[in-house]
Design a protein around this motif. Structure first.
Motif, PDB file in Angstrom:
ATOM      1  N   GLY A 142       0.794  -1.230   0.000  1.00  0.00           N
ATOM      2  CA  GLY A 142       0.000   0.000   0.000  1.00  0.00           C
ATOM      3  C   GLY A 142       0.821   1.272   0.000  1.00  0.00           C
ATOM      4  O   GLY A 142       0.247   2.374   0.051  1.00  0.00           O
ATOM      5  N   GLN A 143       2.169   1.142  -0.055  1.00  0.00           N
ATOM      6  CA  GLN A 143       3.022   2.326  -0.085  1.00  0.00           C
ATOM      7  C   GLN A 143       3.959   2.262  -1.286  1.00  0.00           C
ATOM      8  O   GLN A 143       4.135   1.194  -1.891  1.00  0.00           O
ATOM      9  N   ALA A 206      14.336  10.907  -1.847  1.00  0.00           N
ATOM     10  CA  ALA A 206      13.306   9.860  -1.932  1.00  0.00           C
ATOM     11  C   ALA A 206      12.343   9.982  -0.753  1.00  0.00           C
ATOM     12  O   ALA A 206      12.747  10.349   0.364  1.00  0.00           O
ATOM     13  N   PHE A 207      11.061   9.645  -1.000  1.00  0.00           N
ATOM     14  CA  PHE A 207      10.027   9.700   0.031  1.00  0.00           C
ATOM     15  C   PHE A 207       9.162   8.438  -0.077  1.00  0.00           C
ATOM     16  O   PHE A 207       8.868   7.974  -1.185  1.00  0.00           O
ATOM     17  N   LEU A 208       8.778   7.896   1.054  1.00  0.00           N
ATOM     18  CA  LEU A 208       7.890   6.742   1.090  1.00  0.00           C
ATOM     19  C   LEU A 208       6.504   7.240   1.482  1.00  0.00           C
ATOM     20  O   LEU A 208       6.302   7.740   2.598  1.00  0.00           O
ATOM     21  N   ILE A 209       5.520   7.118   0.571  1.00  0.00           N
ATOM     22  CA  ILE A 209       4.186   7.686   0.807  1.00  0.00           C
ATOM     23  C   ILE A 209       3.117   6.641   0.501  1.00  0.00           C
ATOM     24  O   ILE A 209       3.371   5.645  -0.190  1.00  0.00           O
ATOM     25  N   PRO A 210       1.886   6.818   1.004  1.00  0.00           N
ATOM     26  CA  PRO A 210       0.772   5.925   0.657  1.00  0.00           C
ATOM     27  C   PRO A 210       0.456   6.013  -0.839  1.00  0.00           C
ATOM     28  O   PRO A 210       0.606   7.067  -1.455  1.00  0.00           O
ATOM     29  N   GLU A 211       0.030   4.913  -1.411  1.00  0.00           N
ATOM     30  CA  GLU A 211      -0.290   4.909  -2.845  1.00  0.00           C
ATOM     31  C   GLU A 211      -1.397   5.902  -3.182  1.00  0.00           C
ATOM     32  O   GLU A 211      -1.400   6.485  -4.268  1.00  0.00           O
ATOM     33  N   GLU A 212      -2.350   6.093  -2.247  1.00  0.00           N
ATOM     34  CA  GLU A 212      -3.454   7.021  -2.535  1.00  0.00           C
ATOM     35  C   GLU A 212      -2.997   8.478  -2.515  1.00  0.00           C
ATOM     36  O   GLU A 212      -3.744   9.378  -2.941  1.00  0.00           O
TER      37      GLU A 212
END
Length: 235
Positions: A142-143, A206-212
């Motif tokens: 989901g990320q 770089a950034f790790l974010i929710p897919e939405e």
């Protein structure tokens, strides 16, 4: 007394009616004269203040109302001719962010100025991050990892270390922010060395974010020694 020949004189007719008519005429004349005097008096009193019969009368209240209406019209005219309020400067809010590639944000440092420009976003950088270093963790379910290039130009005395002087986060549309991910990248922004007057360098974050949250946010940009926050559209 008898007349000649012994005949009595006929009685004289009384003329009372003549005096009655004369008296009525006199009374009528006096009445007409009195009426004319009243009319003249009224006309004189009506025109004594400079207002003629039949002219419109202007009262103090009517004058005040007219002056107030004129003042309102003048105020409205001034409002119509006033210059429109200038729009806020691009980059000062999430609703009006600066644009990547074309817009540079000036951030003050201890002795000079950093000119910061963000590039276009790679919205799915999972493969690139996995290939950059075997120890990079995969994105959880989901990320997704995203990356953005950052260019810094410095103007001022001595030198700066860009990754110390600059803090950038991703701000999703729902208002949640995400700091830089702890991964190793090719051309990592943390590998950019010191910059001296006129120096320019580029690195990747770089950034790790929710897919939405993909494709609907902005980047917040802050200087180490400044209190202001700027925003750049994530495109």
């Amino acid at each position: 007394m008898g007349g000649p020949g012994g005949h009595p004189e006929p009685p004289r007719k009384k003329r009372t009616w003549i005096w009655f008519v004369v008296g009525c005429g006199v009374l009528l004349l006096i009445g007409l004269l009195g009426l004319g005097g009243c009319v003249a008096l009224v006309a004189s009193s009506g025109s004594s203040d400079g207002v003629r019969a039949g002219d419109p009368v202007t009262t103090a209240t009517a004058v005040e109302d007219a002056e107030a209406e004129e003042a309102v019209e003048e105020d409205a005219a001034e409002e119509d001719t006033s210059e429109p309020a200038s729009a806020p400067e691009a980059g000062t809010s999430r609703d009006n962010p600066a644009q990547p590639v074309t817009d540079a944000i000036a951030i003050e440092t201890s002795g000079g100025t950093m000119s910061v420009t963000l590039g276009n976003v790679t919205w799915d950088a999972n493969s690139a991050i996995a290939e950059a270093n075997m120890f990079n963790e995969e994105a959880p379910e989901g990320q997704v990892y995203i990356t953005v290039p950052v260019t810094v130009q410095y103007t001022g005395p001595e030198s700066i270390t860009p990754w110390i002087e600059l803090h950038i986060s991703y701000v999703a549309e729902d208002g949640r922010s995400y700091d830089e991910a702890s991964v190793v990248l090719e051309g990592d922004f943390m590998d950019v060395g010191d910059l001296y007057d006129g120096g320019t360098a580029e690195g990747t974050m770089a950034f790790l974010i929710p897919e939405e949250a993909v494709g609907s946010g902005t980047f917040s940009v802050e200087g180490f020694l400044t209190s202001g926050t700027y925003f750049v559209a994530a495109v």
